[in-house]
Design an enzyme around this catalytic site. Sequence first.
Site, PDB file in Angstrom:
ATOM      1  N   HIS A 166      43.806  21.312 -26.006  1.00  0.00           N
ATOM      2  CA  HIS A 166      43.312  20.023 -25.527  1.00  0.00           C
ATOM      3  C   HIS A 166      41.983  19.784 -26.223  1.00  0.00           C
ATOM      4  O   HIS A 166      41.083  20.616 -26.145  1.00  0.00           O
ATOM      5  CB  HIS A 166      43.158  20.023 -24.013  1.00  0.00           C
ATOM      6  CG  HIS A 166      42.590  18.721 -23.497  1.00  0.00           C
ATOM      7  ND1 HIS A 166      43.206  17.515 -23.749  1.00  0.00           N
ATOM      8  CD2 HIS A 166      41.469  18.441 -22.795  1.00  0.00           C
ATOM      9  CE1 HIS A 166      42.476  16.546 -23.202  1.00  0.00           C
ATOM     10  NE2 HIS A 166      41.425  17.073 -22.627  1.00  0.00           N
TER      11      HIS A 166
ATOM     12  N   ASP B  50      38.904  17.675 -26.424  1.00  0.00           N
ATOM     13  CA  ASP B  50      37.864  16.701 -26.120  1.00  0.00           C
ATOM     14  C   ASP B  50      36.975  16.685 -27.345  1.00  0.00           C
ATOM     15  O   ASP B  50      36.359  17.697 -27.658  1.00  0.00           O
ATOM     16  CB  ASP B  50      37.069  17.126 -24.888  1.00  0.00           C
ATOM     17  CG  ASP B  50      37.962  17.228 -23.646  1.00  0.00           C
ATOM     18  OD1 ASP B  50      38.714  16.279 -23.387  1.00  0.00           O
ATOM     19  OD2 ASP B  50      37.909  18.267 -22.964  1.00  0.00           O
TER      20      ASP B  50
ATOM     21  N   ASP C 212      44.803  14.532 -19.435  1.00  0.00           N
ATOM     22  CA  ASP C 212      43.528  14.706 -18.738  1.00  0.00           C
ATOM     23  C   ASP C 212      42.924  13.399 -18.238  1.00  0.00           C
ATOM     24  O   ASP C 212      41.884  13.410 -17.593  1.00  0.00           O
ATOM     25  CB  ASP C 212      42.530  15.416 -19.688  1.00  0.00           C
ATOM     26  CG  ASP C 212      41.430  16.135 -18.932  1.00  0.00           C
ATOM     27  OD1 ASP C 212      41.607  16.394 -17.724  1.00  0.00           O
ATOM     28  OD2 ASP C 212      40.383  16.433 -19.540  1.00  0.00           O
TER      29      ASP C 212
ATOM     30  N   HIS D 142      38.677   9.967 -22.623  1.00  0.00           N
ATOM     31  CA  HIS D 142      38.373   9.974 -21.183  1.00  0.00           C
ATOM     32  C   HIS D 142      36.971  10.470 -20.832  1.00  0.00           C
ATOM     33  O   HIS D 142      36.310   9.881 -19.992  1.00  0.00           O
ATOM     34  CB  HIS D 142      39.439  10.760 -20.419  1.00  0.00           C
ATOM     35  CG  HIS D 142      39.709  12.107 -21.000  1.00  0.00           C
ATOM     36  ND1 HIS D 142      40.399  12.268 -22.176  1.00  0.00           N
ATOM     37  CD2 HIS D 142      39.381  13.365 -20.591  1.00  0.00           C
ATOM     38  CE1 HIS D 142      40.493  13.560 -22.466  1.00  0.00           C
ATOM     39  NE2 HIS D 142      39.876  14.246 -21.525  1.00  0.00           N
TER      40      HIS D 142
HETATM   41 ZN   LIG Z   1      39.761  16.322 -21.487  1.00  0.00          ZN
END
Ligand SMILES: [Zn+2]
Length: 866
Positions: free
Chosen positions: A11, A13, A123, A334
Amino acid sequence: MKKVHIVPHMHWDREWYFSTEESRILLVNNMEEIMEMLETNPDYPYYVLDGQTSILEDYFAVKPENKERVRKLVQEGRLIIGPWYTQTDEMVVGGESIVRNLLYGIKDSEEFGEFMKIGYLPDSFGQSAQMPMILNGFDITYSIFWRGTSERHGTDKTEFYWKTDDGSKVLVQLFPLGYAIGKYLPEDEEALQKRIDKYFTVLDRGATTENILLPNGHDQMPIQKNIFTVMEKLRKLYPDREFFLSKYENVFAELEKQQDLPTLEGEFLDGKYMRVHRSIYSTRMDIKAANARIENKITNILEPLASLAYSLGFEYHHGLIELIWKEIMKNHAHDSIGCCCSDKVHREIANRFFLAEEKVDQLINFYKRKIVDSMDTAKQEDRLTAFNLLPYERTDIINTSVMTKLKSFKLVDQTGKEQDFEIISSEITDPGLIDRQIVHYGNYDPFIKYTIQLKDTLPAMGYKTYFVEGNDKEMAPSLTIADKVETDFYSITVNRNGTLNIFDKKLNQSFENVLLLENGGDDGDEYDFSPLPNEELIYSNRVDAKTEIRQNTYGATIDIRYKLVVPGDLEQRKAKVLDSSVDVHIVVKVANDKQLINVELEVDNCAKDHRLRVLIPTGIASSFSISDHQFGSIKRNVIDSAIEVWEEEDWDERPDPIYPMLSYAGLSNDKYGVSVLTNSTREYEIIGENYDTIAITLFRSIGFLGKEEMLRRPGRPSGIKLPTPDSQMIGKITLRFAISTSDQPEKVARTAKEYLTPVVTYNKIPHDAMKLNKADVKTPLEFSFLKEVESNVVLSTLKKAEKDAQFVLRFYNPTETEATAVFEFNRGIEHVSAANLNEKSIGKLELANSKVQVKVKTNQVQSILF
Ligand SMILES: [Zn+2]
């Protein structure tokens, strides 16, 4: 035999409490390990690149030489990329932004091969009800997410169909425990079993088939190289299960065989099993407001204007526009738009918005200039051109300015008719600021910048031009000071405390104490608002405001200033010490002929740990509110019934009815409606004993990224407990919104669109510091590209198609009944077809007398290509 699909992924970010610069270094390191594993180990079949292509863009900026390696792995179906550009938020990000996120993500993927046909948002903090329609618009029929569901949406299963009002549908595989349960799986059998036992219980309970998912990855996690050893241990521990490396598509292939999966509808914003952070919508209001403003400028002004220019013969600058979208879509991830990041990262986010807005403003100016410079006229006078980028003729007040050396001038249209206008103010401008060449040749005669207002009817999706001609009449500002506002629709008086008493003449309805401010402590973090226990709120009802009302032919302006005294921080608030303040400056503008009150509210905040909201009483006792989400409207209960049981049921978050909106939120009854339209804040709550007051969050001020044990959110901190002094929002911020009252509340979405699509103007004078060669194109002095004939849909955007020489016109129906959209083209259009959101034709439409007609279902978005 139970099948456990272990899906290797990371994941990503791009930024959070760490910067993009930091994550990019890890990325370069991790990508090499991922590719090496896939290239050298045939037993390692797949790797999922988090459903977003910005990772690849970041990577190739550093390692362009590895494009071929990536292409080979993608074409073999082993490195799985797309469909998104970034891991978008679904609550405060607009419909066009989410569409472009897929559009550019898919476009970038296709350079390498197939994209992952799953709306993968593992997420995002809650799921928009419109997501199935958006995904179907790109031929995507699967969805994976984690946050926002609970059994009260209709099932306790983790696999279901999810559909929208227009009948779009996706098959959902929920991650009931998130995307990271298979992170760093231990080789130690005891530790492995302890973790996995817990997970399997939950996964088995929710599964509708023999197949369960164990996503093997985590935030920024490098590839787990010993996964084969771990799998051996798992096989030993759980002999009744089959373990293998897999991809998400394999699970969907099994789910497709299921006959009676439940079907759910609506948005998922329950913080029962996972945190959704209802109230994150107002963190770092400066950044949130920038996003709203820039999204609106791109879709409402820039793209339609570029389309007009393209239809007149100029180039459509796809490259520049894609650059702008990508700049802001990096911020739509996000965590980034949630603003649950470190101060350092927020500076980077704010800077991206700054760069995007500068690009937007300059490109808007460039297109206006191109069109106006090329006008086919022999007249030498300066020009003032007003652009109406709505698909209907519009009579409106135009606020603009004229730069001239003339001491007096008149405005004359192409037919020779003189146009009335009023001077608001004038100021001397140094000629060197306009073009340094003027002073270079020794001419220091000053220019005068006249700020003016005029009222006229402008053509649909087009423009009208006036010539600025010399005059001998004396010009002076025409404002008069008044003690109340009288317009065609309203009588407005200002109370001593700066609140408004509004009487709506058409509705025969009074609204008192409008724009009262409410202040309370905020013991929360960047994720969630959290009040102090048993706190007494502070209101602006006792301030002493300085007010001035000015009125001219076109409308009135009310200027209100006061100081609201508040506690300096949480400790002072607990001790009830008022030792700090917020300076408030409100400018209210009301046009004579509009049922709309424009508000510009500037606050200069000196205090910490608090939340400031503005209250708009409506007199409408309500059980639900109506606001917009992507391409439609949504009704939400003013009280979440779970508020009674959330502690007993051990919810992760207190379910306060604090909700996101995109451009409006309001209340209505069978007689009238009151809504707040916004070009800044996107958070509201309906409050008051009778749930009749709209509370709009102006900002919240907090000092930590994540905090533990909050009143609204018990337990562990979200993120990390990092101090974020910048999130205290010390200093100035300006919020722009409007209050709309109407006996036709179902039209509010169109009113909001109009509010967010102001008339823009261009004043052509003989000087410009930046020279351009004359174009070969000749443009008319007045122009209309197309117009709507029937009017129940809302225009989303007008743009040029990415790949073909065609236009895309996108619109949606936010009303409760099916609408018919009819558009008439003023240029020789020959082919019109219906299109999906990916700008692909899905069927020819009939063109009769240059008109095209389509039916649009409730909350449906449609695009046509022509
Ligand atoms: Zn995230």
